[in-house]
Structure formats: structure tokens, C-alpha cells
Design an enzyme around this catalytic site. Structure first.
Site, short mmCIF file in Angstrom:
data_model
loop_
_atom_site.label_atom_id
_atom_site.label_comp_id
_atom_site.label_asym_id
_atom_site.label_seq_id
_atom_site.Cartn_x
_atom_site.Cartn_y
_atom_site.Cartn_z
N ALA A 85 3.18 -0.73 4.87
CA ALA A 85 2.75 -0.77 6.27
C ALA A 85 2.23 -2.16 6.69
CB ALA A 85 1.67 0.29 6.51
N GLU B 158 12.46 -9.65 1.64
CA GLU B 158 11.71 -8.47 2.09
C GLU B 158 12.56 -7.23 1.87
OE1 GLU B 158 10.79 -8.69 6.27
OE2 GLU B 158 10.16 -6.59 6.35
N TYR C 289 11.32 8.54 1.34
CA TYR C 289 11.25 7.44 0.37
C TYR C 289 11.94 7.74 -0.96
CZ TYR C 289 7.91 5.64 3.74
OH TYR C 289 7.33 5.19 4.89
N ARG D 4 5.29 10.94 -2.48
CA ARG D 4 4.99 10.64 -1.08
C ARG D 4 6.26 10.81 -0.23
NH1 ARG D 4 4.80 4.51 1.25
NH2 ARG D 4 4.04 5.04 3.33
N PRO E 82 0.80 -1.23 0.00
CA PRO E 82 0.00 0.00 0.00
C PRO E 82 0.83 1.28 0.00
CG PRO E 82 -0.10 -1.10 2.14
CD PRO E 82 0.56 -2.05 1.19
N ASN E 83 0.33 2.25 -0.72
CA ASN E 83 0.87 3.62 -0.82
C ASN E 83 2.15 3.71 -1.64
OD1 ASN E 83 -1.16 4.90 0.83
ND2 ASN E 83 -0.24 3.79 2.55
N HIS F 239 12.76 -2.76 1.94
CA HIS F 239 12.20 -1.47 2.33
C HIS F 239 13.10 -0.37 1.82
CE1 HIS F 239 9.30 -3.38 4.94
NE2 HIS F 239 10.27 -4.17 5.34
N ARG G 40 13.55 3.98 12.53
CA ARG G 40 12.37 4.85 12.49
C ARG G 40 11.51 4.61 13.74
NH1 ARG G 40 9.48 4.76 6.89
NH2 ARG G 40 8.55 6.63 7.84
N ASN H 163 7.99 -5.55 -0.99
CA ASN H 163 7.95 -4.44 -0.05
C ASN H 163 6.50 -4.37 0.42
OD1 ASN H 163 7.85 -2.13 1.41
ND2 ASN H 163 8.88 -0.83 -0.10
C1 DQA Z 1 8.27 0.98 3.84
C2 DQA Z 1 8.36 1.20 5.35
C3 DQA Z 1 7.00 1.03 6.00
O1 DQA Z 1 7.08 1.26 7.41
C4 DQA Z 1 6.01 2.02 5.42
O2 DQA Z 1 4.73 1.82 5.97
C5 DQA Z 1 5.96 1.99 3.94
C6 DQA Z 1 7.22 1.87 3.20
C7 DQA Z 1 9.61 1.28 3.13
O3 DQA Z 1 9.76 0.86 1.99
O4 DQA Z 1 10.48 1.95 3.71
O5 DQA Z 1 4.92 2.13 3.32
O6 DQA Z 1 7.95 -0.39 3.59
#
Ligand code: DQA
Length: 154
Positions: free
Chosen positions: A82, A103, A23, A18, A10-11, A105, A112, A79
Site C-alpha cells: 500500500a 516495481e 493475491y 490474505r 506491508p501486509n 505487484h 482495481r 513490491n
Molecule cells: C499490492 C497492491 C497494493 O495496492 C496493495 O496495497 C498491496 C499489494 C500487490 O502486490 O498487488 O498490499 O502491492
């Protein structure tokens, strides 16, 4: 052929606009194009790699896609956004299909907020790459290909 499913949670469709300070400025399309180019480079080096990217804001759609990967893809780079910190269901899907998964990020989740420092996915992943911006995905692709190559040798 090593067929790798690249999942974005998501997002991540908003990448580029964003929170660029956290990011980075690369868009999701930029990242996907980079991974396709890396797969082409692998192919030139005689390592047959194909990437299939998919993004969803919906937990169920991500789970459906993980389940549909069985017998189709040999590895997953994910990825989970959240959902990393909340989704037992995505963790169970990865464990259930038993497809080797890395995984990734963009940000370093371990430096964080406390709520980002726990991953439900990490225990079912081969490993985690966190904190290198868009480069995390490229490192993730390298890591899954290296893992599949060394498993193939055994
Ligand atoms: C994320 C880190 C997560 O905590 C966050 O909710 C994201 C992006 C990252 O790529 O740094 O949406 O996965």
C-alpha cells in the site's frame, strides 16, 4: 555478481492467507524460495545473480534498507504494498540511492480501485510489472538482471 535486494512492503508477510482471491495462495516464503531458485538457475547459465529478500510493515525500515543498499546491491525489486500509493518517502529513497529499481505487484493495480491506480514509485522505477501473481516477482527479477546486463555492456 549482480546482487539484487528484493523488498516486500506491508501486509505481504500475510501472503497465502490474505485475500487469496486477489493475491494468490503462494506464501512470502514460497516467493522468496522461488527467487533464490531463479538466481541459482541464472548462476548455472553463467550469470552471477544473488537475491536478498527483506519484508517490513514499517515505512522507515524499508527506507533504511534502501539506503543501506548503496554500495552493496546493484538492483532492487520492490513490491511496496500500500505504500505504493502513499509514500513519497520511499520514492525519494529510491531516487536518492539511484539503484535501478523494478516495481512489482501481484495484482493488476490498474484494474482495481481508483486509489490503487496511482503509484508514487513508478516515476523513479525502470518499469512496473503488475498483475501476474507470484510470477510478477520472477518477471521483475528477469527485468532487473536484463537491465543490469545491458548497462554493463555500454
Ligand atoms: C499490492 C497492491 C497494493 O495496492 C496493495 O496495497 C498491496 C499489494 C500487490 O502486490 O498487488 O498490499 O502491492
Amino acid at each position: 555478481m549482480y546482487s539484487i535486494l528484493v523488498l516486500h512492503g506491508p501486509n505481504l508477510n500475510l501472503l497465502g492467507q490474505r485475500e487469496p482471491g486477489v493475491y494468490g495462495s503462494a506464501t512470502l516464503d514460497d516467493i522468496n524460495h522461488m527467487l533464490v531458485a531463479d538466481a541459482e538457475q541464472f548462476q548455472k547459465e553463467g550469470i552471477p545473480v544473488k537475491v536478498t529478500p527483506f519484508q517490513s510493515n514499517h515505512e522507515g525500515a524499508l527506507i533504511d534498507t534502501i539506503q543501506a543498499a548503496m554500495g552493496v546491491h546493484q538492483g532492487i525489486v520492490i513490491n511496496p504494498g500500500a505504500y505504493t500509493h502513499t509514500s513519497i518517502a520511499i520514492r525519494d529513497a529510491i531516487a536518492g540511492v539511484a539503484i535501478p529499481t523494478v516495481e512489482v505487484h501481484l495484482s493488476n493495480i490498474h484494474r482495481r480501485e481508483a486509489f490503487r491506480q496511482h503509484s508514487y514509485i513508478a516515476p523513479v522505477a525502470i518499469g512496473q510489472i503488475s498483475g501476474f501473481g507470484a510470477e510478477s516477482y520472477r518477471l521483475g527479477l528477469r527485468a532487473i538482471v536484463a537491465h543490469l546486463q545491458s548497462s554493463a555492456k555500454q
